[in-house]
Structure formats: C-alpha cells, structure tokens
Design an enzyme around this catalytic site. Structure first.
Site, PDB file in Angstrom:
ATOM      1  N   SER A 152     -15.756 -16.479  74.170  1.00 12.59           N
ATOM      2  CA  SER A 152     -15.484 -15.959  72.822  1.00 12.59           C
ATOM      3  C   SER A 152     -14.323 -14.975  72.788  1.00 12.59           C
ATOM      4  O   SER A 152     -13.670 -14.838  71.751  1.00 12.59           O
ATOM      5  CB  SER A 152     -16.738 -15.286  72.250  1.00 12.59           C
ATOM      6  OG  SER A 152     -17.751 -16.226  72.039  1.00 12.59           O
ATOM      7  N   HIS A 210     -18.791  -6.399  70.204  1.00 14.20           N
ATOM      8  CA  HIS A 210     -18.878  -7.672  70.909  1.00 14.20           C
ATOM      9  C   HIS A 210     -17.554  -8.419  70.816  1.00 14.20           C
ATOM     10  O   HIS A 210     -16.675  -8.054  70.034  1.00 14.20           O
ATOM     11  CB  HIS A 210     -20.029  -8.503  70.330  1.00 14.20           C
ATOM     12  CG  HIS A 210     -20.598  -9.492  71.277  1.00 14.20           C
ATOM     13  ND1 HIS A 210     -20.595 -10.850  71.027  1.00 14.20           N
ATOM     14  CD2 HIS A 210     -21.198  -9.332  72.482  1.00 14.20           C
ATOM     15  CE1 HIS A 210     -21.175 -11.483  72.029  1.00 14.20           C
ATOM     16  NE2 HIS A 210     -21.548 -10.590  72.926  1.00 14.20           N
ATOM     17  N   THR A 212     -16.080 -11.235  69.613  1.00 10.37           N
ATOM     18  CA  THR A 212     -15.385 -11.744  68.427  1.00 10.37           C
ATOM     19  C   THR A 212     -14.904 -10.630  67.507  1.00 10.37           C
ATOM     20  O   THR A 212     -13.708 -10.577  67.173  1.00 10.37           O
ATOM     21  CB  THR A 212     -16.271 -12.754  67.677  1.00 10.37           C
ATOM     22  OG1 THR A 212     -16.606 -13.826  68.557  1.00 10.37           O
ATOM     23  CG2 THR A 212     -15.551 -13.302  66.464  1.00 10.37           C
ATOM     24  N   GLU A 377     -18.662 -12.902  60.934  1.00 13.36           N
ATOM     25  CA  GLU A 377     -19.114 -13.685  62.089  1.00 13.36           C
ATOM     26  C   GLU A 377     -20.609 -13.939  62.054  1.00 13.36           C
ATOM     27  O   GLU A 377     -21.408 -13.009  61.942  1.00 13.36           O
ATOM     28  CB  GLU A 377     -18.782 -12.965  63.402  1.00 13.36           C
ATOM     29  CG  GLU A 377     -19.167 -13.811  64.621  1.00 13.36           C
ATOM     30  CD  GLU A 377     -19.310 -13.005  65.914  1.00 13.36           C
ATOM     31  OE1 GLU A 377     -19.260 -13.633  66.991  1.00 13.36           O
ATOM     32  OE2 GLU A 377     -19.474 -11.779  65.855  1.00 13.36           O
ATOM     33  N   ASP A 382     -24.441 -18.676  68.618  1.00 12.51           N
ATOM     34  CA  ASP A 382     -24.057 -18.774  70.024  1.00 12.51           C
ATOM     35  C   ASP A 382     -25.172 -18.291  70.943  1.00 12.51           C
ATOM     36  O   ASP A 382     -25.539 -18.955  71.917  1.00 12.51           O
ATOM     37  CB  ASP A 382     -22.791 -17.934  70.236  1.00 12.51           C
ATOM     38  CG  ASP A 382     -22.460 -17.669  71.690  1.00 12.51           C
ATOM     39  OD1 ASP A 382     -21.879 -18.557  72.332  1.00 12.51           O
ATOM     40  OD2 ASP A 382     -22.778 -16.568  72.181  1.00 12.51           O
ATOM     41  N   ASP A 423     -15.450 -20.515  67.316  1.00 11.50           N
ATOM     42  CA  ASP A 423     -14.571 -20.133  68.418  1.00 11.50           C
ATOM     43  C   ASP A 423     -14.654 -21.151  69.548  1.00 11.50           C
ATOM     44  O   ASP A 423     -13.686 -21.414  70.243  1.00 11.50           O
ATOM     45  CB  ASP A 423     -14.906 -18.724  68.925  1.00 11.50           C
ATOM     46  CG  ASP A 423     -16.397 -18.499  69.116  1.00 11.50           C
ATOM     47  OD1 ASP A 423     -17.203 -19.398  68.803  1.00 11.50           O
ATOM     48  OD2 ASP A 423     -16.767 -17.394  69.570  1.00 11.50           O
ATOM     49  N   HIS A 424     -15.824 -21.749  69.714  1.00  7.32           N
ATOM     50  CA  HIS A 424     -16.044 -22.749  70.763  1.00  7.32           C
ATOM     51  C   HIS A 424     -17.324 -23.497  70.445  1.00  7.32           C
ATOM     52  O   HIS A 424     -18.048 -23.153  69.503  1.00  7.32           O
ATOM     53  CB  HIS A 424     -16.153 -22.082  72.144  1.00  7.32           C
ATOM     54  CG  HIS A 424     -17.201 -21.001  72.182  1.00  7.32           C
ATOM     55  ND1 HIS A 424     -18.550 -21.272  72.213  1.00  7.32           N
ATOM     56  CD2 HIS A 424     -17.100 -19.644  72.155  1.00  7.32           C
ATOM     57  CE1 HIS A 424     -19.236 -20.143  72.211  1.00  7.32           C
ATOM     58  NE2 HIS A 424     -18.385 -19.139  72.160  1.00  7.32           N
ATOM     59  N   HIS A 512     -21.067 -22.708  77.342  1.00  9.96           N
ATOM     60  CA  HIS A 512     -20.341 -23.221  76.181  1.00  9.96           C
ATOM     61  C   HIS A 512     -19.969 -24.677  76.416  1.00  9.96           C
ATOM     62  O   HIS A 512     -20.072 -25.198  77.527  1.00  9.96           O
ATOM     63  CB  HIS A 512     -19.070 -22.400  75.960  1.00  9.96           C
ATOM     64  CG  HIS A 512     -19.348 -20.973  75.606  1.00  9.96           C
ATOM     65  ND1 HIS A 512     -18.383 -19.986  75.658  1.00  9.96           N
ATOM     66  CD2 HIS A 512     -20.487 -20.353  75.190  1.00  9.96           C
ATOM     67  CE1 HIS A 512     -18.907 -18.830  75.290  1.00  9.96           C
ATOM     68  NE2 HIS A 512     -20.183 -19.028  75.004  1.00  9.96           N
TER      69      HIS A 512
END
EC number: 3.1.3.1
Length: 600
Positions: A152, A210, A212, A377, A382, A423-424, A512
C-alpha cells in the site's frame, strides 16, 4: 481419462459415474511440461548474459515516472482529439479520490453480490455499486519498482505523487535513503492543491498514520516508522516519524480535515477502550510513543489563532455535533488503533459515510472557494482479506459504497471529479459454479451431489485460513482430503465476523494480489480514465483536471478556464471545426437576443 497430477495436493482419479470415486493416496511423479530448454521460445531466453542485473539498471526515479505519466496523458488526449471528443478538457473545482484498500476486481464483484444479498435486493448478482454507474473506467498496473506484487505504501505514493517507488516507501522515489531524509523526496497531490489555495483533507478507517493516508503528507523511508520508537538508530535525527510529520510539516499541518483511527501513534490513549470482538493479525498491534508528546494537543496549539477554534473529537456524537460550516480545521481520532471493522462496530465509532459527510461539509465553502481535494480510504477491506475474514472484508466494501454514494449526493457532478480505485488487489478467489442467488459467502457446490468435497465460493490462495480448515484429527480414515468438511462448522461459527475462509497455502498473513485494479471516474476530466495504464497516471489525471501540480501547464486549458474561455474544439485543425468555432458565438448571440425579446 487423464488424471490431474499435483505435487503437494491430493489427486482424485477415477470414473465419471457417481459413487465410483477412488483416492490416490500417494502423489504421482511430477509431470514434465517443458523439456530441458529446447521448448522455450526466444522471447523466454533465460540467458542471464542478455540482461544486466536489476541493481545495475538506472533507477526508475521521479523524473522517469513523471515522463511516463505525462506521456500517457498526452497519448490519451491525442486519442480524444482524433475522435473529436473534448470533454477531457473540462476542469474540476473539487477532487475526491476514494481508495478501497485491497479492493481488486474479484472483491468488487463479490462485494456487489454481498450488498444485494445483505439488503435483500433479489438474488444479489444484479445489484449495483454506486461507482458501477460512473461513465469512465480503466485498468491500472500496480507493481512497485522492486516488487511484482505491491504494497500500500508504494502504490499510494504512485497514486498521490505520480511517482512509482519501492515497496514500503512513502513520499520518496527509488533514490530514497535511510541516512538522508531529503533524498528522493517528492511532492504530493495535497501539496499541489494547497499551493492553489484549495482546502484539503483525509478520511480513513485505518490509523491516520497508516500507509495510504500517510502517502498524502509524509516523506519517509519506511512505512512502519509511524512512531519515533520505530525509527532505527541509523535514521534517528534524520527521518522524523510519520505522526510528527502530520502535525509539524506541510501539507499535513494545513489539512482542514483529519479523520480516522490511530490515537496511539499520536501520543494519546483511551485506556477504557472496549473490544467486544477479538480480531487477530499483525495489524491489530500498534506502536506507542515514548517521547511523551501529545501530538493532537500540539495540533490544536498550531491552530490556536483560527477565527473559529479548531475541533478535536473522539466519538461519533461529538463528530456529528461539529459546526462543520464554520470550523476550518477538524481532527477526529476514534480508536487507539484502526477503527473497528464495520460489521462489529463499537459504540461511539462513526461510520465511513458519516466521516465523509462531515469532511465534505468542512471542506465545501461555496462558489467563491477555490475548491478542495479529499482522500477517503476504505482501509479495512485490505485487512479483512489479510486475515481471510471474507465476511468482514465484503461488509467493508458495502460501507465504502455508502460513503461514495454520500459524496455523489453532496457534490455537484459538473464541478467535482470523483475517482474510485484500489491500491492493489488480494489473493482472494470468487470461484466454483454456484447457482444464481447462492449466498456469496456460502458453499459453492451443494447442488452437485456427486462432488466428493463441499467448498466455498470465496477462498484464498494463502493465509491463516489454511490452519483453521486443515483436517487434522477430523480426517476420515483412508481419506486423502486434507480439509475439514464444512458441515463440521456450525452456522453460528460461519456467520461470525472472525470466521476465516479456506486458504491453500499456510501464512500468518495473506498476501496481496498483483493483477491490475479497476479505476472508475466521474465528473470533469473523468474521460481521461480509459484503457490500461501505469498506476501513477491517476495522479496526472487529477493534476490536469484540477489545474494543480505538474500537469497544470500541460496545455492552455487551465488558463482558458480562468479566463472563462470555452473549450477549444478546433484542436484537430479541420476546416469544419474552424467554421463551427466561428459560427457558434453568432448563434449564441442571436439566441440570447431572441430570448430577451420573448421576456419583454
């Protein structure tokens, strides 16, 4: 019939007649799919002499990735011009970027069905998420400069700075250094926005320090350095921890809105915090400060000269009571660590929707304002996947969708560019041949009576769910099935927020996924989102559409907007376009005169 042969897993071979299945107790030899080099085509030449080692290649630094982003922007605009489509040049006063952390395409699809079934809207598959209706979509390649599957920090840096970087790096490019905090430092979208006088803010369900949210304001070698206690000896006095950067340095200390979790890294603690549901995993632990700094108090002191006092809140009631239309600076910290998964929300915690609505009220200051840039976010999608908590993860998608719908309801689509992306992705699969309307979190093949093993529609390639589903002593005698039958779990266990879906490879923390992620866009400049592109391109879309940052001067469209000039539709240079440009003002004047005559 040929048997499917695997090295590490049980193989079922036998007839197609129900009841005739037999088990191969010992795995057969590995099938050789390639001979010794002779079947490998020239494009897969494995000769190490053909390519220099990665460490000897030129670094993919800020200049490299800025060039990549601007070239993609140029290509996309040229494609639009050739099609005589000019909506790309429309400008956005406001920009909202929604990041569903870990929200890959499989999660979007499963989350859509979950939403429909949770709300009891038919079967579920026909449900729509708010961003399904956005007019423009694209696909972003998410790899870091050093990792095929990203994290991230590196992906958020790409999204918010336009520069891809290393796994774990925040706000610095591939030239970063542990012993030089200035090396590789790059500007973020929030810095671009503040230079143009725009209001700025961040909203997250994770800690505000965190990866992000930190990528919007911090510049640091390692994402884990959220507290000063995490900065290694060689970097002490050089790199300032992420929490301090938020309150000491621009752009963080100029944010109008900061809402999320993470009291502990900020130097304050709720000693009576309640945890009714015990969630597990590395993300449930958090650093604490030893320097005795109370960073929220320092933040308040920094804004002590505001015309309206800055607001610091710690619960839902106080958040909703904020005089949002007058307060210029708002900080809300609602948990010591992350905000609890919404499926098990604790008393006093606000929802992502409520935080988003409050943030928009603080940021919006009417037509006379230059506008705002906001990050929202959905960070716990996640973290749910990391623990194979599929139910918790999909409920976070539902909550994320509610926040997006709230933003759509509260903003002018002609003035606000809204981008929704991830983001992923994650190593989660949506599989099997479940019947229409089947519970997305349920068993996939109960209707296939001949199938020897019942399995779930949602499963993971790896993670802690491996241990929860391993048969161990429950495995029947002479059975090669290594997984515990689903019927041995009670309905209460499978409905619990902490129930883990099966994972094929044992890991304490699921990984991920490396596939492309979807990008959805609506509003001015959204037509620039099309095709497949590098993830850092998203930053240049926002830069160009919002007239901020490196793409502000890409062409004259930002100047034309300031001078209230119409979008130039004669870019193709054709005689028809030139004639049209000459006639339109005449027709507009004639129409205006006609209307004035009607009004008289």
């Amino acid at each position: 019939m040929h048997c499917l042969q695997f090295v590490a897993f049980v193989v079922w071979c036998g007839g197609l007649i129900p009841g005739s299945w037999t088990a191969t107790l010992q795995p057969p030899p590995l099938i050789q799919t390639l001979s010794a080099g002779s079947d490998i085509g020239p494009e897969f030449n494995l000769d190490a002499q053909q390519q220099p080692p990665l460490e000897k290649l030129e670094p993919e630094d800020a200049e490299f990735w800025r060039s990549v982003g601007l070239k993609q922007l140029e290509k996309t605009i040229e494609q639009a011009k050739r099609a005589e489509e000019h909506s790309y040049a429309k400008k956005a006063r406001n920009i909202i970027i929604f990041i569903g952390d870990g929200m890959g395409v499989s999660t979007i699809s499963a989350g859509r069905i979950y939403k429909g079934q949770y709300l009891k809207h038919g079967h579920g598959e026909e449900e729509t998420l708010s961003f399904d209706n956005f007019p423009n979509t694209g696909m972003a390649k998410t790899y870091n400069v050093d990792k095929q599957v990203p994290d991230s920090a590196g992906t958020a840096t790409a999204l918010f700075t336009g520069i891809k970087t290393h796994y774990g790096a925040i706000g610095v490019d591939a030239t970063r250094s542990k012993v030089d905090a200035k090396l590789g430092r790059i500007e973020t979208i929030m810095e671009w926005a503040q230079k143009e006088g725009k209001r700025t803010g961040i909203v997250t369900t994770t800690r505000i320090t965190h990866a992000t949210p930190a990528a919007t304001y911090a510049h640091i070698y390692d994402r884990d350095w959220e507290c000063e206690t995490e900065v290694p000896a060689e970097s002490v006095g050089i790199h300032v921890d992420i929490a301090r950067q938020l309150v000491e340095n621009a752009p963080g200390n100029r944010f109008n809105v900061i809402l999320g979790g993470g009291m502990s890294p900020m130097g304050i603690l709720n000693a009576t915090e309640v945890k009714r549901t015990k969630f597990e995993g590395p993300t449930e632990t958090i650093c604490s400060r030893r320097d005795q700094r109370n960073l929220p108090a320092e933040w308040l002191a920094h804004h002590s000269m505001d015309k309206v006092p800055a607001a610091l809140v710690h619960n839902r009631d106080d958040l909703l009571a904020v005089d949002a239309k007058n307060v210029d600076h708002l900080m809300g910290l609602f948990r010591n660590n992350h905000i609890t998964y919404s499926i098990a929300r604790e008393v006093g915690e606000p929802s992502l929707q409520e935080m988003t609505e409050t943030a928009l009220r603080v940021l919006e200051r009417g037509d006379d304002s230059p506008g705002f840039v906001l990050l929202v976010e959905g960070g716990r999608i996640d973290q749910g996947h990391h623990m194979n908590y599929a139910r918790a993860a999909l409920h976070e998608v539902y909550e994320f969708d509610l926040a997006i719908q709230a933003a759509l309801n509260m903003t002018d689509s002609d003035e606000t560019l809204i981008v929704v992306t991830a983001d992923h992705s994650h190593a989660v699969t949506f599989n099997g041949y479940a019947l229409r309307g089947n519970d997305i979190l349920g068993a996939s093949n109960l209707h296939e009576k001949a199938d020897p093993m019942v399995y779930e529609t949602i499963s993971y390639a790896n993670g802690p769910g491996y241990y929860d589903h391993l048969a161990n002593e429950s495995r029947p005698a002479n059975s090669s099935n290594m997984w515990m039958p689903l019927k041995l779990y009670t309905e209460e266990e499978r409905q619990a927020p902490t129930y883990r879906h099966l994972a094929s490879v044992p890991r304490k923390d699921e990984t991920h996924g490396g596939e492309d992620v979807a990008v959805f866009a609506s509003g001015p400049g959204s037509s620039l989102v099309r095709g497949v592109f590098e993830q850092n391109y998203v930053a240049y879309v926002m830069s160009y559409a919002g007239c901020i940052g490196p793409a502000k001067d890409f062409d004259d469209s930002c100047e034309d907007r300031e001078e209230n000039k119409p979008i130039n539709s004669s870019s193709s240079g054709s005689a028809d376009n030139v004639l049209r440009a000459a006639i339109l003002p005449i027709l507009a004047a004639a129409s205006a005169a006609f209307l004035r005559g009607r009004q008289l």
